[in-house]
Design an enzyme around this catalytic site. Structure first.
Site, PDB file in Angstrom:
ATOM      1  CG  ASP A 216       3.405  -3.125  -8.855  1.00 11.25           C
ATOM      2  OD1 ASP A 216       3.477  -3.924  -7.907  1.00 11.25           O
ATOM      3  OD2 ASP A 216       2.558  -3.231  -9.771  1.00 11.25           O
ATOM      4  CD  GLU A 300       5.214  -6.043  -4.766  1.00 13.73           C
ATOM      5  OE1 GLU A 300       4.182  -6.163  -4.122  1.00 13.73           O
ATOM      6  OE2 GLU A 300       5.302  -6.322  -5.975  1.00 13.73           O
ATOM      7  CB  CYS A 367      -5.545   4.054   0.357  1.00 14.27           C
ATOM      8  SG  CYS A 367      -5.655   5.763  -0.190  1.00 14.27           S
ATOM      9  CB  CYS A 370      -6.070   7.717   3.774  1.00 10.41           C
ATOM     10  SG  CYS A 370      -7.039   6.293   3.255  1.00 10.41           S
ATOM     11  CB  CYS A 386      -9.197   4.861  -1.034  1.00  7.88           C
ATOM     12  SG  CYS A 386      -9.155   4.711   0.753  1.00  7.88           S
ATOM     13  CB  CYS A 389      -9.567   9.000   1.650  1.00  3.65           C
ATOM     14  SG  CYS A 389      -8.380   8.366   0.447  1.00  3.65           S
ATOM     15  CG  ASP A 396      -0.307  -2.113 -12.228  1.00  2.92           C
ATOM     16  OD1 ASP A 396      -0.489  -3.021 -11.388  1.00  2.92           O
ATOM     17  OD2 ASP A 396      -0.609  -2.202 -13.424  1.00  2.92           O
TER      18      ASP A 396
HETATM   19 ZN   LIG Z   1      -7.565   6.304   1.101  1.00  2.00          ZN
END
Ligand SMILES: [Zn+2]
Length: 435
Positions: A216, A300, A367, A370, A386, A389, A396
């Protein structure tokens, strides 16, 4: 598979050799400027500008008695190459794609400049048109092709044509492959030689490592890896910014092209050169180490240009963050993300590894546990939590992990055999020694 690689070294000509070299690069610059003036005439008449048309005009220039020096102190091959470069510059100007990219990244409009044609009329010099070269810019070069015919390397010396003879260079590493061309350049008073080589590989190289990593890219931390490591940026520009600004202010008070102005201008170029060298060295170090250790690298696919444009304000944010973002732009350009991705790409190619550029959308809002996507996941710049979850992580690192899994997804979609197109190392990315 063909592998292209460039090697650049400091050249150490004697005073006599330097005189000849200065004449050669000077003639090449003269021919560029003269041909550019001719091509402006052609442009005004809607004539077709291409390499053949321009190269054919070199002979007229050489037979002109006013330019007799071209016969005695120039290299025919390098003049042709110079004119070919000019033709490529024009073809970039005629390329609508390049213009579209430029338009996106448009800065403040500049005062229009004009070129006076032979018949006295003027044409406006538009953005992206090739530019005249000045000696005061302190960067000149010539390129010689058909290396075997005109040059040879003997140990740490290179034999050059035009009576230059053997010139010493600081050979900091072995040159592998067949030398196809050589570029002699002068930058801020120093001479450099760059060899363009080609090597035929019987098999595609196999990367020694087996691991994969997601990167990242950020501002305060140049790189955050999916392993949770950080690489700090090196703001070579920032540190020298004050110094540079001061020098530029002083220059503006001097009489244009006076001896004092020239002396001062050289100082500025030296500083620019110094800044660029620091950045280059640093980027080479980190990209080499990443490329050595990981067979697959995911990052990216951010075109720096796109990020830069958002500063002027899009429809959504109406330029609210203009100030913060213009600071961000400076940092992006300072760190040279694009340059870094290029380096990673060709270094992976050399080692038989892969660089996968993934779509940057939602990488910071997803996330990594999940896959729930929500803006609310990212509470602050640094914190990720998140809402579904409850997974907590550094923002980062979370993004780097998403980038890595997106990379894996791209790989499996392509059946795990992404070949990629052959990469050429860009000449601007080379330096004396690859760490
Ligand atoms: Zn999550």
């Amino acid at each position: 598979m063909k592998l292209n690689k460039a090697y650049k070294f400091r050249l150490e000509p004697t005073i006599e050799q330097e005189i000849i070299l200065n004449n050669l690069v000077g003639s090449a610059r003269f021919v560029w400027n003269h041909m550019l003036a001719i091509s402006f005439e052609m442009f005004a008449k809607n004539d077709f500008i291409n390499a053949t048309n321009l190269v054919n005009k070199i002979m007229d220039l050489k037979s002109n008695p006013d330019f007799a020096f071209l016969k005695s102190s120039s290299n025919a091959v390098s003049l042709q190459q110079k004119v070919r470069d000019l033709a490529s510059a024009w073809s970039r100007f005629f390329d609508p794609k390049v213009h579209a990219r430029f338009k996106e990244n448009k800065k403040k409009p500049k005062k229009p400049k004009f070129f006076k044609l032979a018949d006295g009329t003027e044409i406006q010099r538009r953005a992206l048109m090739p530019q005249f070269k000045r000696k005061a810019d302190g960067c000149d070069s010539i390129r010689l092709v058909q290396f075997d015919k005109y040059c040879r390397v003997e140990g740490n010396r290179i034999k050059l044509p035009n009576g230059i003879g053997l010139v010493k260079f600081r050979k900091s590493q072995d040159i592998i492959g067949v030398i196809k061309n050589v570029t002699i350049s002068k930058k801020s008073g120093h001479w450099y030689v760059s060899f363009g080589t080609e090597r035929e590989l019987a098999e595609k190289p196999v990367h020694p490592a087996t691991s994969a990593i997601g990167l990242d890219m950020g501002i305060s931390k140049l790189i955050t890896t999916s392993n949770g490591e950080y690489i700090k940026p090196k703001n070579s520009f920032k540190a020298n910014q004050v110094k540079l600004a001061k020098l530029q202010r002083q220059l503006s008070r001097k009489v244009l092209f006076s001896q004092n102005w020239k002396k001062h201008n050289r100082k500025i170029q030296k500083l620019h050169h110094h800044i660029a060298n620091i950045r280059h060295d640093y980027l080479h170090k980190i990209t080499t180490s990443i490329s050595k250790n990981h067979a697959m690298i995911a990052c990216e696919d951010l075109t720096v240009i796109n990020m830069s444009t958002s500063a002027s304000g899009s429809v959504e944010n109406k330029g609210r963050q203009v100030k913060a973002k213009s600071g961000l732009n400076k940092s992006i350009l300072d760190q040279g993300w694009g340059m870094m991705i290029d380096m990673l790409e060709y270094k992976q190619q050399w080692r038989g590894g892969l660089l996968i550029k993934v779509n940057p959308r939602y990488t910071s809002q997803t996330c990594s546990q999940c896959q729930h996507i929500a803006k609310e996941n990212r509470q602050t710049q640094a914190k990720f939590e998140c809402v579904k979850c409850g997974h907590k992580a550094n923002a980062d690192i979370n993004a780097a992990r998403n980038i890595l899994s997106a990379g894996h997804a791209v790989l499996s979609a392509e059946g795990g055999c992404s070949q990629g197109r052959p990469m050429k190392q860009k000449t601007c990315d080379i330096r004396e020694k690859v760490a």
